[in-house]
Design an enzyme around this catalytic site. Structure first.
Site, PDB file in Angstrom:
ATOM      1  N   ARG A  88       0.723  -1.297  -0.005  1.00 47.68           N
ATOM      2  CA  ARG A  88      -0.119  -0.015   0.046  1.00 47.68           C
ATOM      3  C   ARG A  88       0.813   1.272  -0.016  1.00 47.68           C
ATOM      4  NH1 ARG A  88      -2.828  -2.788  -2.320  1.00 47.68           N
ATOM      5  NH2 ARG A  88      -4.543  -3.950  -1.535  1.00 47.68           N
ATOM      6  N   GLU A  91       1.990   1.449  -3.488  1.00 47.02           N
ATOM      7  CA  GLU A  91       1.018   2.172  -4.246  1.00 47.02           C
ATOM      8  C   GLU A  91       0.730   3.585  -3.906  1.00 47.02           C
ATOM      9  OE1 GLU A  91      -3.485   0.574  -4.856  1.00 47.02           O
ATOM     10  OE2 GLU A  91      -2.923   0.914  -2.655  1.00 47.02           O
ATOM     11  N   SER A 114      15.357  14.903   2.460  1.00 46.47           N
ATOM     12  CA  SER A 114      16.038  13.747   3.093  1.00 46.47           C
ATOM     13  C   SER A 114      15.506  12.611   3.953  1.00 46.47           C
ATOM     14  CB  SER A 114      17.289  14.344   4.040  1.00 46.47           C
ATOM     15  OG  SER A 114      18.157  13.609   4.689  1.00 46.47           O
TER      16      SER A 114
END
Length: 147
Positions: A88, A91, A114
């Site tokens: 997820r 995604e 960073s």
């Protein structure tokens, strides 16, 4: 013994002893997010922190020493994660990555956020429709330099 063996020892000992990541973080003196990353093999502990973990989890001295070595970072076994929770996040970056990039560049200029000078806070937010996960990430902006 290698660093991956130590990670497996930590996961096993923590479960066997019923110790939460947050409890280990208290012993280490760092956030639960940083400590969990460290104990899963992604950060380096100093001698005092490693000793505290070793004591809490009954780790052998060799494991305590390995916690103080710089790890090989990047823990995913495949390019596209197969674990549903980790997928997820993959995604999320696939869908919103270009949005993050566009908005960061518009606000800050040409550079990156960073992951070294970085903080994260993960919280559970009660909600009558189902509890929510709140993750706040804060990374220092690093502009690209001209030379």
């Amino acid at each position: 013994m290698n660093r991956n063996d130590v990670t497996e020892m930590i996961v096993t000992a923590r479960l066997r002893k019923g110790i939460k990541w947050a409890e280990l973080a208290e012993r280490v003196g760092k956030s639960k997010e940083w400590t969990t990353a460290a104990l899963l093999g992604q950060m380096t502990l100093n001698a005092e922190q490693a000793a505290a973990v070793g004591l809490a989890l009954d780790l052998p001295e060799e494991a305590v020493q390995l916690l103080q070595t710089v790890p090989y970072k990047g823990s995913l076994p495949t390019a596209v994660p197969t674990d549903p929770l980790i997928y997820r996040f993959y995604e999320l970056i696939s869908v919103y990555g270009t949005t993050f990039k566009a908005l960061i560049h518009e606000e800050f200029g040409d550079g990156i956020m960073s992951a070294i000078d970085f903080d994260m806070d993960l919280q559970r937010l009660p909600d009558p429709k189902g509890d929510r996960v709140k993750i706040v990430m804060s990374g220092k902006f690093l502009p690209y330099k001209s030379y």
